[in-house]
Scaffold this active site. Sequence first.
Site, PDB file in Angstrom:
ATOM      1  N   ASP B 135     -15.064  -2.530 -39.594  1.00 40.05           N
ATOM      2  CA  ASP B 135     -14.256  -2.548 -38.496  1.00 40.05           C
ATOM      3  C   ASP B 135     -13.898  -1.067 -38.147  1.00 40.05           C
ATOM      4  O   ASP B 135     -13.157  -0.637 -38.945  1.00 40.05           O
ATOM      5  CB  ASP B 135     -13.174  -3.432 -38.857  1.00 40.05           C
ATOM      6  CG  ASP B 135     -13.324  -5.074 -38.775  1.00 40.05           C
ATOM      7  OD1 ASP B 135     -14.684  -5.161 -39.117  1.00 40.05           O
ATOM      8  OD2 ASP B 135     -12.469  -5.795 -38.597  1.00 40.05           O
ATOM      9  N   LYS B 198     -13.106  -6.147 -30.928  1.00 39.03           N
ATOM     10  CA  LYS B 198     -11.760  -6.538 -31.547  1.00 39.03           C
ATOM     11  C   LYS B 198     -10.506  -6.116 -30.869  1.00 39.03           C
ATOM     12  O   LYS B 198     -10.613  -4.846 -30.423  1.00 39.03           O
ATOM     13  CB  LYS B 198     -12.082  -6.264 -33.022  1.00 39.03           C
ATOM     14  CG  LYS B 198     -10.748  -6.311 -33.876  1.00 39.03           C
ATOM     15  CD  LYS B 198     -10.964  -6.310 -35.348  1.00 39.03           C
ATOM     16  CE  LYS B 198      -9.773  -6.076 -36.103  1.00 39.03           C
ATOM     17  NZ  LYS B 198      -9.948  -5.685 -37.638  1.00 39.03           N
ATOM     18  N   LYS B 234     -13.315 -10.716 -31.542  1.00 39.34           N
ATOM     19  CA  LYS B 234     -12.542 -11.002 -32.685  1.00 39.34           C
ATOM     20  C   LYS B 234     -10.816 -10.534 -32.263  1.00 39.34           C
ATOM     21  O   LYS B 234     -10.602  -9.437 -32.135  1.00 39.34           O
ATOM     22  CB  LYS B 234     -12.852 -10.161 -34.147  1.00 39.34           C
ATOM     23  CG  LYS B 234     -11.855 -10.119 -35.238  1.00 39.34           C
ATOM     24  CD  LYS B 234     -12.256  -9.408 -36.296  1.00 39.34           C
ATOM     25  CE  LYS B 234     -11.159  -9.644 -37.295  1.00 39.34           C
ATOM     26  NZ  LYS B 234     -11.600  -8.744 -38.628  1.00 39.34           N
TER      27      LYS B 234
END
Lengths: 314, 298
Positions: B135, B198, B234
């Site tokens: 991430d 995300k 996400k």
Amino acid sequence: MRKSTKEKSSSSGNGLPKGEKQTKENGKTIERLQIMKTYKMYVGGAFPRSESGRYYSIDNDRLGTVNICLGSRKDFRNAVVAARKAFGSWQARTAYNRGQILYRIAEMLEGRQQQFREELLALGSTPKEAQQEVESVIDRIVYYAGWADKYQQVFSSVNPVAAPYFNFSSPEPTGVVSAVAPDRPGLLGLVSILLPVIVGGNTIIVLASQSQPTPAISFAEVLHTSDLPGGVVNIITGRTAELVGHFSTHMDVNAIIYGGSDKKELTAIEVNASANVKRVINLMHAAWDSKSCQGPYQIMDTQEMKTTWHPVGR
Amino acid sequence: MNFSIKDSPTIDSVGVAERVARLQSRSIKKESKVEGLKLVLSMIDLTTLEGKDTKGKVHQLCAKAMHLHDHYPELPHVAAVCVYPSMIREVRNVVNGSGIKVASVATAFPSGQTPTRLKISETKYAVKEGADEVDMVISRGRFLRGDYNFVFDEICAIKEVCKDVHLKVILETGELVTLDNVRIASDLAIAAGADFIKTSTGKVQPAATLPVTLVMLEAIRDHFYQTGEKVGMKPAGGISDAKLALQYLVMLRETLGEDWMNSELFRFGASRLANDVLMQLEKERTGVYQSLDYFSKD
């Protein structure tokens, strides 16, 4: 539950409650509209209506028709969440501070005696009964305010043990408590149940009397202006028969107090409470107006004794 | 891979608010609720990203990931455990063979304020340690200055290092100010090769919100219409109760359809969400409201 509705026939023909002030304006007589109070529940320091939108009505001479929230299981669930959230900081406050706050509640109530008397009169008490009930409530608050920083010493102990340990026990609050207030007296019963619970650092969700809920809600306004943190006391109105199951099954409730009068209900509570071994405190036959129903032992009903073994040198 | 901000549509924020409000009004009960909640569990990236994280804390989190609530029959496991790079090996050792992925943040999370070469070497480290998913955060300062090329190139460079390792690109929407920016950043990240986009690091408020998620989902949808490629989504941070999680699933279903309704293409970044979902599942099973006392700590 419903009382006679004389007011409807004796009002001045336009649906207004009687006894309204009349003022003259431009030569016309204008009747002043009475502002009716909306009685809502008290949850987490706010006054929400029931999420279900349901209500029931109480008719009486003095206040006219009063609509009361018919609380649902979801209202109770929200109240438990609020009570759990408030528990941590409430139990961490000093006992002295809790006493101060209780005393503040008494101060606030003292100045609003008249309102509470009126509400009790409207619900069928005689003037003398109403006066006595309100005074007993105030006295009881002051009584428990005094105990706030004293019951710990009275019930703590140093225990003799045959080992090199300093061994002592002291009371700690049980946690989140749910309670069913007696139908009568609507105010004194409710207050007598919740005082020993909160003075000991617990938080409470209490179901107000079904026939006398109005003083309970007005009492919430007193609590709200007394530095009592939101969520410590939560007052739900509604039907006992509908809610008592949820009051006794909720796994996040650590004790339940029953002030009602139905043996079957009490038995059901005891059975339900076994799922997470809630304490069940039975106040079915309490003499609410008597001094016998206040005392430090009532505080101890919702306390757990913690015993500490502290090693000591020889 | 072409990217131009002229291709990003502007966002009608009133329209987004209305759409979100409509999607939120859905009521999901009983069996569908249970199925939805199980799906939520299987999509969770169980996360701990604290300076005070220790091996013990990470072990505890992994244990929770593998044994969510063993009293409940046939519960899915969470999708991944998400940690800092220094903890990847710990997680790897514990969850090995369980099917749970190891995710790691990288690129100077959460601020992203280091030179690109350091971000690349941090990512290399995370990949070498055995992360299945990385991430990364975008450089919001550069983005807000309008330096889109820099942000684009940086994501490309990280993607190059990641190779087969799944790359999730954190936009940190709480710092992007407008929904128009969120849309531009989404398009930019997708064009630069993100496998997932995300919302947030969880360190900035507001974190994930439904409106922001809707804008990002629509960027993914438009990309799919143009290219046929499926990019994952996400939302992370601030999703702590089951009811809200179900609303995200409703939005996902209505925006991208059933193809996205699995942990390959949708994740929740959360730490407290799992316990609330478990409590709701137990409530449906036993009929009584639950207490955190009976669930493992997270």
